[in-house]
Design a protein around this motif. Structure first.
Motif, mmCIF file in Angstrom:
data_model
loop_
_atom_site.group_PDB
_atom_site.id
_atom_site.type_symbol
_atom_site.label_atom_id
_atom_site.label_comp_id
_atom_site.label_asym_id
_atom_site.label_seq_id
_atom_site.Cartn_x
_atom_site.Cartn_y
_atom_site.Cartn_z
ATOM 1 N N UNK A 156 -47.687 -46.572 39.539
ATOM 2 C CA UNK A 156 -48.869 -46.822 40.264
ATOM 3 C C UNK A 156 -50.284 -46.510 39.736
ATOM 4 N N UNK A 157 -50.412 -45.277 39.106
ATOM 5 C CA UNK A 157 -51.509 -44.887 38.517
ATOM 6 C C UNK A 157 -51.897 -45.552 37.171
ATOM 7 N N UNK A 158 -50.910 -45.722 36.196
ATOM 8 C CA UNK A 158 -50.982 -46.195 34.997
ATOM 9 C C UNK A 158 -50.391 -47.534 34.486
ATOM 10 N N UNK A 159 -50.493 -48.310 35.349
ATOM 11 C CA UNK A 159 -49.528 -49.534 34.977
ATOM 12 C C UNK A 159 -49.612 -50.171 33.715
ATOM 13 N N UNK A 160 -50.638 -50.147 33.149
ATOM 14 C CA UNK A 160 -50.686 -50.733 31.636
ATOM 15 C C UNK A 160 -50.134 -49.858 30.645
ATOM 16 N N UNK A 161 -50.258 -48.477 30.959
ATOM 17 C CA UNK A 161 -49.562 -47.651 30.110
ATOM 18 C C UNK A 161 -48.197 -47.806 29.950
#
Length: 239
Positions: free
Chosen positions: A97-102
């Motif tokens: 949820x917080x860092x979808x790209x990572x």
């Protein structure tokens, strides 16, 4: 063009045995522990001079106490493992949820490490990450190596352990319950049971049956010999 059907049966899939249900390890450990520990207990009290009803009472107490202890330990162990797993799953969900790209980049790199071309790895990772409910399951399987939909049951582990220990622990007592005296009948019956269980486990795990039987006889015999010697020494010293 020939329309003759291929006579060979289709082998598109073959069934596997359940290796994650949480029953095999506690059942195996339970029956072996019941056999070895209760025969060792019986050998110890016989070595100390106990006979008849005292041996039966001691063996039954060992059976009940050991089965309850095993079941409690297995339940606590598996429950703790499930709690830890769920905590890690929650961490993974929050990261998505917080860092979808990572997380997407991380999944892509994992597929590249497995041999996919970078373009294909990126495409697969994006496709699997499109649905949030699928994405976290994929990350849990790939990063933690577990199936979140098939976690072992603590109740299954506890029940398997309790029943298996009780069955194993009953074997050394049977000769005394039937009125036979001396340690030899219990030794023979326990040795046969150890060999059979060892062979069964070896067969289940695709190992040679002779290897399983010999291993369990050796380990069980050593345990019983040590306990008998201690009981003999204490019984002689206290007499």
């Amino acid at each position: 063009m020939s329309t003759t059907a291929d006579p060979r049966p289709a082998e598109l899939h073959h069934a596997h045995r359940d290796v994650t249900g949480g029953w095999l390890r506690p059942a195996t450990f339970g029956v072996m522990d019941g056999l070895v520990s209760n025969f060792s207990l019986v050998a110890g009290v016989v070595g100390g001079g106990a006979t008849g009803g005292t041996v039966v009472l001691t063996g039954l107490a060992g059976l009940v106490a050991g089965a309850c202890s095993m079941a409690t330990g297995e339940y606590t162990s598996v429950s703790s493992q499930r709690d830890l797993t769920r905590a890690e799953i929650d961490i993974e969900k929050r990261e998505l949820e917080r860092n979808p790209d990572d997380e997407l980049r991380e999944l892509t790199l994992m597929y590249e490490a497995k041999g996919l071309r970078p373009e294909l790895a990126s495409e697969v990772a994006r496709e699997l990450s499109a649905e949030p409910d699928v994405a976290w399951r994929v990350h849990v399987r790939e990063e933690l190596g577990i199936d979140p939909d098939d976690l072992p049951s603590p109740w299954t582990a506890a029940a398997s352990s309790f029943v298996a220990f009780a069955v194993g622990a009953l074997v050394p007592l049977l000769p005394f319950v039937l009125g036979l005296s001396g340690l030899v009948p219990s030794l023979i019956l326990s040795a046969l049971a150890l060999a059979m269980v060892g062979a069964g486990i070896a067969r289940l795990t695709a190992r040679p049956t002779w290897f399983g039987s010999r291993r369990q006889l050796l380990l069980g015999g050593l345990s019983a010999a040590v306990t008998y010697a201690v009981g003999l020494a204490l019984g002689t010293g206290m007499s």
